[in-house]
Scaffold this active site. Structure first.
Site, PDB file in Angstrom:
ATOM      1  N   ARG A   1       3.524   0.374  14.791  1.00 44.71           N
ATOM      2  CA  ARG A   1       2.052   0.449  14.700  1.00 44.71           C
ATOM      3  C   ARG A   1       1.423  -0.879  15.111  1.00 44.71           C
ATOM      4  O   ARG A   1       0.405  -0.908  15.803  1.00 44.71           O
ATOM      5  CB  ARG A   1       1.629   0.829  13.270  1.00 44.71           C
ATOM      6  CG  ARG A   1       1.905   2.289  12.968  1.00 44.71           C
ATOM      7  CD  ARG A   1       1.840   2.577  11.486  1.00 44.71           C
ATOM      8  NE  ARG A   1       0.504   2.437  10.946  1.00 44.71           N
ATOM      9  CZ  ARG A   1       0.254   2.250   9.644  1.00 44.71           C
ATOM     10  NH1 ARG A   1       1.251   2.158   8.780  1.00 44.71           N
ATOM     11  NH2 ARG A   1      -0.982   2.145   9.222  1.00 44.71           N
TER      12      ARG A   1
ATOM     13  N   ARG B   1       0.841  -1.208   0.000  1.00 44.85           N
ATOM     14  CA  ARG B   1       0.000   0.000   0.000  1.00 44.85           C
ATOM     15  C   ARG B   1       0.873   1.254   0.000  1.00 44.85           C
ATOM     16  O   ARG B   1       0.577   2.223  -0.687  1.00 44.85           O
ATOM     17  CB  ARG B   1      -0.927  -0.010   1.213  1.00 44.85           C
ATOM     18  CG  ARG B   1      -1.881   1.176   1.255  1.00 44.85           C
ATOM     19  CD  ARG B   1      -2.909   1.055   2.351  1.00 44.85           C
ATOM     20  NE  ARG B   1      -2.351   1.355   3.664  1.00 44.85           N
ATOM     21  CZ  ARG B   1      -3.041   1.221   4.812  1.00 44.85           C
ATOM     22  NH1 ARG B   1      -4.277   0.790   4.793  1.00 44.85           N
ATOM     23  NH2 ARG B   1      -2.480   1.525   5.954  1.00 44.85           N
TER      24      ARG B   1
END
Ligand code: AMP
Length: 190
Positions: free
Chosen positions: A146, A128
């Protein structure tokens, strides 16, 4: 109202699946990540503050994201329901959401939790990142952080929704269409 929390780690496909669900069920998509990126692009003070957290893969403070969701909920009238994507991410955010929705007497009906293996998440985020240009999808240290932040601060939310009978685990591996079908099966039973 059909209020759904689309839940899962970064790269689980929440945004993609939200796109299908808003069309199919005529819902309003509220993604705190998208809202924060709009603030950054608009160069607002809120965006500038949020960026310093987002660039590191840390969570933006609860009061900032809760405030954004509150003002969105206040501006939308006559919705068939909302899909919350990337929100709540902490137990305090979940409690705040319950309070906000309680004011409208329209609770969260289900937390749909997409389950995806860690290596698959990393692969999806990296691909992405090549297309979106999102800085937080490109740096391996930030991606790792994350996922760690998700495991520490966000995953415990399952234990917030489970006792309420609102947690639904969904296999998030496989094709986009298959995952969409699994989500639909759960939603139709709510
Ligand atoms: P996302 O687009 O959902 O992957 O979010 C991108 C980044 O925005 C996250 O890594 C956080 O820094 C921030 N963010 C998005 N939603 C929230 C939230 N509900 N609480 C705190 N930070 C958030």
């Amino acid at each position: 109202m059909l209020n759904l929390v689309l839940f899962g780690p970064p790269g689980a496909g929440k945004g993609t699946q939200a796109g299908f669900l808003i069309e199919k069920y005529n819902l309003i998509h509220l993604s705190t990540g998208d809202l924060l990126r709009s603030e950054i692009n608009a160069g607002t003070k809120l965006g500038l503050e949020a960026k310093s957290y987002m660039d590191k893969g840390e969570l933006v403070p609860d009061e900032v994201v809760i405030g954004m969701i509150k003002s969105k909920l206040e501006t939308v009238k006559d919705a068939k329901g909302f899909i919350f994507d990337g929100f709540p991410r902490t137990v305090d955010q979940a409690k705040a959401l319950d309070n906000l929705l309680d004011g409208n007497k329209t609770p969260v009906l289900g937390m749909l939790s997409l389950e995806v293996e860690k290596q698959e998440l990393i692969d999806r985020l990296v691909s992405r990142g090549k297309v979106s240009g999102r800085a937080d999808d490109q740096d391996p240290t930030v991606i790792e952080n994350r996922i760690n932040v998700y495991n520490q601060k966000t995953l415990p939310l399952i234990e917030y929704y489970r006792p309420l009978g609102k947690h639904f685990g969904i296999n998030g591996m496989g094709s986009i269409e298959d995952i969409a079908l699994r989500l639909k099966e759960v939603i139709e039973k709510l």
